[in-house]
Design a protein around this motif. Structure first.
Motif, PDB file in Angstrom:
ATOM      1  N   ILE A  46       0.815  -1.210   0.000  1.00 17.13           N
ATOM      2  CA  ILE A  46       0.000   0.000   0.000  1.00 17.13           C
ATOM      3  C   ILE A  46       0.855   1.270   0.000  1.00 17.13           C
ATOM      4  CG2 ILE A  46      -0.226   0.159   2.500  1.00 17.13           C
ATOM      5  CD1 ILE A  46      -3.053   0.746  -0.009  1.00 17.13           C
ATOM      6  N   ASP A  47       2.089   1.203   0.502  1.00 21.88           N
ATOM      7  CA  ASP A  47       2.914   2.410   0.555  1.00 21.88           C
ATOM      8  C   ASP A  47       3.393   2.868  -0.822  1.00 21.88           C
ATOM      9  OD1 ASP A  47       4.536   0.241   0.258  1.00 21.88           O
ATOM     10  OD2 ASP A  47       6.123   0.978   1.574  1.00 21.88           O
ATOM     11  N   GLU A  48       3.218   2.038  -1.851  1.00 23.34           N
ATOM     12  CA  GLU A  48       3.558   2.457  -3.203  1.00 23.34           C
ATOM     13  C   GLU A  48       2.444   3.256  -3.875  1.00 23.34           C
ATOM     14  OE1 GLU A  48       4.795  -0.709  -5.695  1.00 23.34           O
ATOM     15  OE2 GLU A  48       6.466  -1.289  -4.422  1.00 23.34           O
ATOM     16  N   GLN A  49       1.309   3.350  -3.257  1.00 17.49           N
ATOM     17  CA  GLN A  49       0.168   4.019  -3.875  1.00 17.49           C
ATOM     18  C   GLN A  49       0.391   5.520  -4.073  1.00 17.49           C
ATOM     19  OE1 GLN A  49      -2.572   2.361  -4.929  1.00 17.49           O
ATOM     20  NE2 GLN A  49      -1.652   0.441  -4.264  1.00 17.49           N
ATOM     21  N   ASN A  50       1.153   6.169  -3.217  1.00 17.18           N
ATOM     22  CA  ASN A  50       1.339   7.616  -3.298  1.00 17.18           C
ATOM     23  C   ASN A  50       2.577   8.034  -4.073  1.00 17.18           C
ATOM     24  OD1 ASN A  50      -0.967   8.050  -1.790  1.00 17.18           O
ATOM     25  ND2 ASN A  50       0.157   7.850   0.137  1.00 17.18           N
ATOM     26  N   LEU A  51       3.282   7.101  -4.655  1.00 23.25           N
ATOM     27  CA  LEU A  51       4.476   7.427  -5.419  1.00 23.25           C
ATOM     28  C   LEU A  51       4.093   7.902  -6.824  1.00 23.25           C
ATOM     29  CD1 LEU A  51       6.698   4.360  -4.493  1.00 23.25           C
ATOM     30  CD2 LEU A  51       6.873   6.677  -3.608  1.00 23.25           C
ATOM     31  N   PRO A  52       4.989   8.618  -7.496  1.00 24.32           N
ATOM     32  CA  PRO A  52       4.715   8.987  -8.893  1.00 24.32           C
ATOM     33  C   PRO A  52       4.579   7.738  -9.767  1.00 24.32           C
ATOM     34  CG  PRO A  52       6.696  10.077  -8.070  1.00 24.32           C
ATOM     35  CD  PRO A  52       6.227   9.157  -7.003  1.00 24.32           C
ATOM     36  N   TRP A  53       3.873   7.865 -10.877  1.00 23.94           N
ATOM     37  CA  TRP A  53       3.555   6.686 -11.686  1.00 23.94           C
ATOM     38  C   TRP A  53       4.811   6.024 -12.233  1.00 23.94           C
ATOM     39  CZ3 TRP A  53       4.935   6.144 -16.744  1.00 23.94           C
ATOM     40  CH2 TRP A  53       5.343   7.290 -17.415  1.00 23.94           C
ATOM     41  N   SER A  54       5.844   6.789 -12.578  1.00 22.20           N
ATOM     42  CA  SER A  54       7.048   6.179 -13.146  1.00 22.20           C
ATOM     43  C   SER A  54       7.762   5.314 -12.105  1.00 22.20           C
ATOM     44  CB  SER A  54       7.984   7.258 -13.682  1.00 22.20           C
ATOM     45  OG  SER A  54       8.351   8.140 -12.645  1.00 22.20           O
ATOM     46  N   GLU A  55       7.808   5.789 -10.869  1.00 20.06           N
ATOM     47  CA  GLU A  55       8.457   4.998  -9.820  1.00 20.06           C
ATOM     48  C   GLU A  55       7.611   3.774  -9.464  1.00 20.06           C
ATOM     49  OE1 GLU A  55      10.492   5.704  -5.464  1.00 20.06           O
ATOM     50  OE2 GLU A  55       9.902   7.410  -6.689  1.00 20.06           O
ATOM     51  N   ARG A  56       6.297   3.945  -9.440  1.00 19.95           N
ATOM     52  CA  ARG A  56       5.407   2.801  -9.191  1.00 19.95           C
ATOM     53  C   ARG A  56       5.575   1.744 -10.265  1.00 19.95           C
ATOM     54  NH1 ARG A  56       0.661   6.123  -8.212  1.00 19.95           N
ATOM     55  NH2 ARG A  56       0.102   5.575 -10.313  1.00 19.95           N
TER      56      ARG A  56
END
Length: 105
Positions: A46-56
Motif C-alpha cells: 500500500i505504501d507504493e500508492q502515493n508514489l509517482p507513476w514512473s516509480e510505481r
C-alpha cells in the motif's frame, strides 16, 4: 484406410499426429502461463500508492521480474518450456511435411 477426398492420402495420418501433439502442447503453455499470472501480485504494498507513476511502474516491473524468476514458479516455467518445444517441433514437422510433399487435402 482410404481418403478419397485427399490429394495425398498418405499424409493424413502424419499431419493428424502433428496436430494431436500441437494442441495439447499449446494448451499446456497457456495453462502454465495462466497459473503464473493468477498467482502474481500486480498491486504491491500500500505504501507504493502515493508514489509517482514512473516509480510505481519501475517497482512493479522489478517485483514482477523477481517474482517470475523465483523458485515458486520453477515448475510452471519448465512446463512452459517443454510445451513450447513440443509446439514448435510439431509445427515444424507439419510445415516440413506440407512443404516437401504437398498439402494432404
Amino acid at each position: 484406410m482410404k481418403y478419397e477426398w485427399a490429394d495425398n492420402p498418405h499424409l493424413v495420418l502424419p499431419i493428424t499426429a502433428c496436430f494431436v501433439v500441437l494442441v495439447p502442447s499449446f494448451a499446456t503453455v497457456f495453462i502454465a502461463l495462466l497459473s503464473i499470472v493468477v498467482r502474481t501480485n500486480f498491486f504491491g504494498p500500500i505504501d507504493e500508492q502515493n508514489l509517482p507513476w514512473s516509480e510505481r511502474l519501475g517497482r512493479r516491473n522489478a517485483r514482477l521480474y523477481a517474482d517470475f524468476w523465483s523458485s515458486r514458479f520453477r515448475t510452471a516455467r519448465r512446463v512452459m518450456a517443454y510445451g513450447v518445444i513440443g509446439y514448435l517441433c510439431a509445427f515444424g514437422v507439419a510445415l516440413l511435411i506440407v512443404t516437401a510433399f504437398g498439402h494432404p487435402s
